[in-house]
Motif scaffolding. Structure first.
Motif, PDB file in Angstrom:
ATOM      1  N   ASN A  48      -2.360  -3.446   1.905  1.00  0.00           N
ATOM      2  CA  ASN A  48      -1.218  -3.288   2.804  1.00  0.00           C
ATOM      3  C   ASN A  48      -1.319  -2.109   3.766  1.00  0.00           C
ATOM      4  O   ASN A  48      -0.303  -1.615   4.255  1.00  0.00           O
ATOM      5  CB  ASN A  48       0.087  -3.201   2.000  1.00  0.00           C
ATOM      6  CG  ASN A  48       0.405  -4.505   1.304  1.00  0.00           C
ATOM      7  OD1 ASN A  48       0.229  -5.584   1.870  1.00  0.00           O
ATOM      8  ND2 ASN A  48       0.862  -4.410   0.068  1.00  0.00           N
ATOM      9  N   VAL A  49      -2.512  -1.653   4.047  1.00  0.00           N
ATOM     10  CA  VAL A  49      -2.727  -0.541   4.978  1.00  0.00           C
ATOM     11  C   VAL A  49      -2.131  -0.867   6.348  1.00  0.00           C
ATOM     12  O   VAL A  49      -1.588   0.011   7.029  1.00  0.00           O
ATOM     13  CB  VAL A  49      -4.244  -0.235   5.112  1.00  0.00           C
ATOM     14  CG1 VAL A  49      -4.518   0.796   6.191  1.00  0.00           C
ATOM     15  CG2 VAL A  49      -4.807   0.193   3.775  1.00  0.00           C
ATOM     16  N   PHE A  50      -2.200  -2.112   6.724  1.00  0.00           N
ATOM     17  CA  PHE A  50      -1.700  -2.590   8.020  1.00  0.00           C
ATOM     18  C   PHE A  50      -0.276  -2.113   8.279  1.00  0.00           C
ATOM     19  O   PHE A  50       0.058  -1.688   9.380  1.00  0.00           O
ATOM     20  CB  PHE A  50      -1.768  -4.123   8.029  1.00  0.00           C
ATOM     21  CG  PHE A  50      -1.164  -4.774   9.235  1.00  0.00           C
ATOM     22  CD1 PHE A  50      -1.877  -4.892  10.408  1.00  0.00           C
ATOM     23  CD2 PHE A  50       0.126  -5.296   9.192  1.00  0.00           C
ATOM     24  CE1 PHE A  50      -1.329  -5.511  11.525  1.00  0.00           C
ATOM     25  CE2 PHE A  50       0.686  -5.916  10.295  1.00  0.00           C
ATOM     26  CZ  PHE A  50      -0.048  -6.019  11.466  1.00  0.00           C
ATOM     27  N   TYR A  51       0.573  -2.171   7.264  1.00  0.00           N
ATOM     28  CA  TYR A  51       1.994  -1.859   7.436  1.00  0.00           C
ATOM     29  C   TYR A  51       2.272  -0.382   7.696  1.00  0.00           C
ATOM     30  O   TYR A  51       3.331  -0.027   8.185  1.00  0.00           O
ATOM     31  CB  TYR A  51       2.786  -2.338   6.223  1.00  0.00           C
ATOM     32  CG  TYR A  51       2.680  -3.834   6.031  1.00  0.00           C
ATOM     33  CD1 TYR A  51       3.128  -4.724   7.003  1.00  0.00           C
ATOM     34  CD2 TYR A  51       2.117  -4.360   4.871  1.00  0.00           C
ATOM     35  CE1 TYR A  51       3.031  -6.093   6.831  1.00  0.00           C
ATOM     36  CE2 TYR A  51       2.012  -5.747   4.694  1.00  0.00           C
ATOM     37  CZ  TYR A  51       2.467  -6.597   5.679  1.00  0.00           C
ATOM     38  OH  TYR A  51       2.367  -7.951   5.509  1.00  0.00           O
ATOM     39  N   ASP A  52       1.309   0.483   7.390  1.00  0.00           N
ATOM     40  CA  ASP A  52       1.481   1.917   7.626  1.00  0.00           C
ATOM     41  C   ASP A  52       0.982   2.352   8.999  1.00  0.00           C
ATOM     42  O   ASP A  52       1.082   3.518   9.358  1.00  0.00           O
ATOM     43  CB  ASP A  52       0.723   2.720   6.548  1.00  0.00           C
ATOM     44  CG  ASP A  52       1.287   2.475   5.160  1.00  0.00           C
ATOM     45  OD1 ASP A  52       2.509   2.224   5.054  1.00  0.00           O
ATOM     46  OD2 ASP A  52       0.504   2.518   4.182  1.00  0.00           O
TER      47      ASP A  52
END
Length: 138
Positions: A59-63
């Motif tokens: 979930n790196v994308f969401y940060d």
């Protein structure tokens, strides 16, 4: 034309914004008559598949900031061959046999067009993709 081919063409959305003319290259004609309608049909699936991709990559994308999210989408499609091939399969699987015959004659150029359209669709839906975590966090 067999039943499968007719059914595949019947379920595709109309793409009325596209102009077809005699001056178009074979690739551009294929893009507008085949790729765009299939990719539009598969839009919700592409979003779900990308969300799963993000989830599998912690979930790196969401940060990330919006610009970095766009870069993330671009890198996922252009550099992750397994993901890219999965996306291509979702499009190619909806070709008729005749369309597949045309596709394999110039698959390299058509793959490039296909992935650029899918990338633009995901970028256009970055807000929808991002809302999933916002709603989950609430």
């Amino acid at each position: 034309m067999n039943t499968r081919d007719l059914d595949l063409k019947r379920i595709r959305p109309d793409f009325m914004t596209t102009t077809i003319n005699n001056e178009m290259s074979t690739e551009e004609r294929f893009q507008n008559l085949v790729l765009r309608p299939i990719i539009k049909l598969q839009n919700d699936l592409f979003i779900a598949v990308f969300k799963n991709y993000v989830n599998k990559h912690k979930n790196v994308f969401y940060d990330l900031s919006l610009d970095k999210r766009i870069d993330y989408i671009s890198n996922a499609i252009h550099k992750d061959m397994k993901f890219r091939n999965s996306l291509k399969g979702m499009v190619i699987g909806l070709f008729t046999v005749e369309e597949y015959s045309l596709y394999i004659q110039n698959s390299s150029a058509l793959n490039k067009r296909m992935m650029n359209i899918v990338k633009e669709r995901l970028i256009d839906n970055v807000q929808v993709i991002s809302e999933a975590t916002t709603l989950a966090a609430v």
